[in-house]
Design a protein around this motif. Structure first.
Motif, PDB file in Angstrom:
ATOM      1  N   SER A   1       0.904  -1.270   0.348  1.00 27.33           N
ATOM      2  CA  SER A   1       0.105  -0.212   0.486  1.00 27.33           C
ATOM      3  C   SER A   1       0.990   0.968  -0.006  1.00 27.33           C
ATOM      4  CB  SER A   1      -0.987   0.162   1.012  1.00 27.33           C
ATOM      5  OG  SER A   1      -0.070  -0.300   2.048  1.00 27.33           O
ATOM      6  N   GLU A   2       1.532   1.588   0.694  1.00 24.89           N
ATOM      7  CA  GLU A   2       2.618   2.537   0.754  1.00 24.89           C
ATOM      8  C   GLU A   2       3.313   2.590  -0.686  1.00 24.89           C
ATOM      9  OE1 GLU A   2       7.259   3.651   2.070  1.00 24.89           O
ATOM     10  OE2 GLU A   2       6.541   1.281   2.623  1.00 24.89           O
ATOM     11  N   ARG A   3       4.225   1.524  -0.835  1.00 23.16           N
ATOM     12  CA  ARG A   3       3.696   1.235  -2.812  1.00 23.16           C
ATOM     13  C   ARG A   3       3.857   1.811  -3.526  1.00 23.16           C
ATOM     14  NH1 ARG A   3       3.861  -1.634  -6.895  1.00 23.16           N
ATOM     15  NH2 ARG A   3       2.673  -2.695  -5.853  1.00 23.16           N
ATOM     16  N   LYS A   4       1.847   2.066  -3.328  1.00 26.50           N
ATOM     17  CA  LYS A   4       1.199   2.619  -4.811  1.00 26.50           C
ATOM     18  C   LYS A   4       0.579   4.328  -4.654  1.00 26.50           C
ATOM     19  CE  LYS A   4      -0.679  -2.390  -4.798  1.00 26.50           C
ATOM     20  NZ  LYS A   4      -2.329  -2.760  -5.014  1.00 26.50           N
ATOM     21  N   LEU A   5       0.725   4.109  -2.610  1.00 26.66           N
ATOM     22  CA  LEU A   5       0.968   5.700  -2.418  1.00 26.66           C
ATOM     23  C   LEU A   5       1.867   6.320  -2.644  1.00 26.66           C
ATOM     24  CD1 LEU A   5      -0.335   5.222   1.043  1.00 26.66           C
ATOM     25  CD2 LEU A   5      -2.528   6.519  -0.804  1.00 26.66           C
ATOM     26  N   ALA A   6       2.850   5.817  -3.007  1.00 29.29           N
ATOM     27  CA  ALA A   6       4.262   7.031  -3.445  1.00 29.29           C
ATOM     28  C   ALA A   6       4.082   7.807  -4.549  1.00 29.29           C
ATOM     29  CB  ALA A   6       5.317   5.948  -3.260  1.00 29.29           C
TER      30      ALA A   6
ATOM     31  N   GLN B   1      -2.115   8.470   8.891  1.00 26.37           N
ATOM     32  CA  GLN B   1      -0.731   7.901   8.011  1.00 26.37           C
ATOM     33  C   GLN B   1       0.041   6.570   8.575  1.00 26.37           C
ATOM     34  OE1 GLN B   1       3.360   8.250   8.168  1.00 26.37           O
ATOM     35  NE2 GLN B   1       3.354   7.316   5.894  1.00 26.37           N
ATOM     36  N   GLU B   2       0.681   5.578   8.327  1.00 31.21           N
ATOM     37  CA  GLU B   2       1.954   4.614   9.231  1.00 31.21           C
ATOM     38  C   GLU B   2       2.001   3.680   8.007  1.00 31.21           C
ATOM     39  OE1 GLU B   2       4.102   4.906  12.064  1.00 31.21           O
ATOM     40  OE2 GLU B   2       1.672   4.918  12.616  1.00 31.21           O
ATOM     41  N   ASN B   3       3.458   3.806   7.228  1.00 27.57           N
ATOM     42  CA  ASN B   3       4.121   2.630   5.959  1.00 27.57           C
ATOM     43  C   ASN B   3       3.625   0.926   6.877  1.00 27.57           C
ATOM     44  OD1 ASN B   3       5.984   4.010   7.424  1.00 27.57           O
ATOM     45  ND2 ASN B   3       7.193   2.296   6.493  1.00 27.57           N
ATOM     46  N   PHE B   4       4.768   1.127   8.284  1.00 25.88           N
ATOM     47  CA  PHE B   4       4.238  -0.147   8.476  1.00 25.88           C
ATOM     48  C   PHE B   4       3.952  -0.059   9.763  1.00 25.88           C
ATOM     49  CE2 PHE B   4       6.863  -2.996  10.894  1.00 25.88           C
ATOM     50  CZ  PHE B   4       6.380  -4.562   9.677  1.00 25.88           C
ATOM     51  N   GLY B   5       4.845   0.076  11.066  1.00 20.81           N
ATOM     52  CA  GLY B   5       4.029   0.095  12.361  1.00 20.81           C
ATOM     53  C   GLY B   5       5.511  -0.855  13.063  1.00 20.81           C
TER      54      GLY B   5
ATOM     55  N   GLY C   1      -0.298   0.192   7.031  1.00 17.77           N
ATOM     56  CA  GLY C   1       0.164  -0.075   5.612  1.00 17.77           C
ATOM     57  C   GLY C   1      -0.165  -1.554   5.654  1.00 17.77           C
ATOM     58  N   ILE C   2      -0.079  -2.555   6.921  1.00 16.84           N
ATOM     59  CA  ILE C   2      -0.178  -4.176   7.376  1.00 16.84           C
ATOM     60  C   ILE C   2      -1.623  -4.005   7.649  1.00 16.84           C
ATOM     61  CG2 ILE C   2       2.223  -4.278   6.788  1.00 16.84           C
ATOM     62  CD1 ILE C   2       2.396  -4.238  10.355  1.00 16.84           C
ATOM     63  N   TRP C   3      -2.597  -3.548   7.993  1.00 15.27           N
ATOM     64  CA  TRP C   3      -3.897  -4.083   8.272  1.00 15.27           C
ATOM     65  C   TRP C   3      -4.291  -4.811   7.831  1.00 15.27           C
ATOM     66  CZ3 TRP C   3      -8.433  -4.617   6.036  1.00 15.27           C
ATOM     67  CH2 TRP C   3      -8.681  -3.276   4.808  1.00 15.27           C
TER      68      TRP C   3
END
Length: 397
Positions: free
Chosen positions: A158-163, A292-296, A316-318
């Motif tokens: 999800s982080e990759r796509k948002l970037a 916003q949280e790329n991983f956590g 990101g990992i929900w």
């Protein structure tokens, strides 16, 4: 294999990236490889607690302003860059990434970038002046850091796509590399009973937030949503633990007092080491109501303790957590967080026990640092991962 990480700070107060690097470095070294880190922390009064995670920690100090401008870093990279098999730039928007692209390109040394969520479009919403400044800097510097990297390593898909939607002229060789953590120390070592026996928490079930106190973390939503629980929250105590680098705690405490929650929320400040693990082990549930949280990293730490997690759909990992039955997720609004708390407090003891078992299994299967280290070593050793996706020229952010 000898690797180098470039990061502005590895002090605990700097947040999750520093913690993740330390855990990863420890595991990579156990497998016979070398990991150094160069940062701009001052050698004076440095917290060297976790320096043993690395082969060498180079603290250069002497930087200027929030941007951490440092010619010393440029010189150090020029002098030492060629001795490493792989170099990783952790984070962007500060001088260390510019120093890397200037120094390493001139040496012909390839590097990777882990953006740690810093390309998320959330940071641009409602901040026109800040976005304008970042756009100028992106066009002059940061897009070149990204486009010239051997790979941009995202910690969730999800982080990759948002970037891709953050800034124009985005070009990147993309890959996803999961982050994780090591299993916790034993309960006997950490002293889990200390939290449960404290005056404020005694006899209560703990809903724990652990992380930097920052506007993106949604702690204000947590305070208001806990108030929304009313009688359903009587058996629970909120613990909001973490460093306050922006002066938000005073405002949150005032709001809590206004809502009649002064004694229902504990504010221990930053907790580290065994205190951190004992807090997680004492928790009924961890909550991360982030915008916003790329991983956590704290999510992986909670799962490692067998503690279920309540997440927003901006973590990101929900999806992985929910798919494994290790937690619940909802939207990052007051209504969404209230629903999360309501669903959790309504669960039976049996349902919670099942979720605790699933939490530890989720950690073992997905986020154990040994799995992360295997992926990291393969990626760095090959110089370029097979999963890298080079965007076609027609794709822009």
């Amino acid at each position: 294999m000898k690797t180098l990480h470039i990061i502005p700070s590895i002090e605990p107060r700097s947040g999750g990236p520093a913690e993740a690097i330390k855990r990863l470095a420890t595991e990579v070294r156990l497998r016979g490889h070398s990991v150094d880190v160069v940062c701009l922390d001052s050698p004076v009064h440095a917290d060297a607690t976790d320096d043993t995670a690395f082969n060498r920690v180079i603290r250069l100090g002497h930087y200027a302003g929030k941007y951490s401008f440092s010619f010393r870093l440029v010189r150090w990279l020029m002098q030492n860059g060629r001795q490493y098999d792989a170099i990783v730039v952790d984070g962007i928007w500060q001088f260390h990434s510019a120093a890397a692209v200037v120094s390493l390109r001139s040496l012909g040394v390839p590097y990777f970038v882990i953006p740690h969520g810093m390309l998320d479009p959330w940071f641009n919403v409602g901040r026109p002046l800040k976005y304008a400044k970042k756009l100028v800097y992106w066009m002059l510097v940061e897009r070149h850091v990204i486009s010239n990297a051997q790979g941009i390593l995202f910690t969730a898909d999800s982080e990759r796509k948002l970037a891709r939607n953050s800034f124009p002229l985005y070009r990147a060789k993309e890959a996803t590399i999961t982050y994780g953590t090591a299993p916790p120390p034993s309960i006997e070592t950490t002293g889990v009973g200390n939290w449960r026996a404290s005056a404020e928490c005694e006899g209560k079930k703990l809903i724990v937030f652990l992380g930097r106190i920052h506007e993106k973390k949604g702690c204000d939503l947590l305070v208001r949503s806990f108030h929304d629980l009313k009688e359903a929250g009587d058996d629970y105590q909120i613990v909001i633990a973490g460093p306050d680098n922006n002066g938000l705690v005073a405002r949150l405490r005032r709001e809590a007092e206004h809502l009649g929650l002064a004694g229902r929320i504990t504010w221990p400040g930053m907790v580290t080491g065994n205190d951190k693990w004992s807090l997680l082990q004492a928790a009924d549930v961890l909550i991360l109501p982030s915008h916003q949280e790329n991983f956590g990293v704290v999510v992986a730490e909670a799962l490692a303790c067998g503690v279920p997690v309540l997440l927003t759909d901006k973590v990101g990992i929900w999806q992985e957590v929910v798919a494994d039955g290790a937690g619940l997720a909802d939207e990052d609004t007051q209504q969404g967080v209230t629903r999360l708390l309501t669903r959790w407090t309504s669960l039976s003891d049996e349902a919670k026990a099942t979720m605790r078992t699933a939490a530890r299994q989720c950690f073992d299967n997905r986020f154990h640092v040994s799995r992360v280290a295997q992926s990291y070593i393969a990626l760095m050793g090959n110089g370029r991962p097979e999963s890298v996706n080079t965007l076609p020229d027609s794709v822009t952010g």
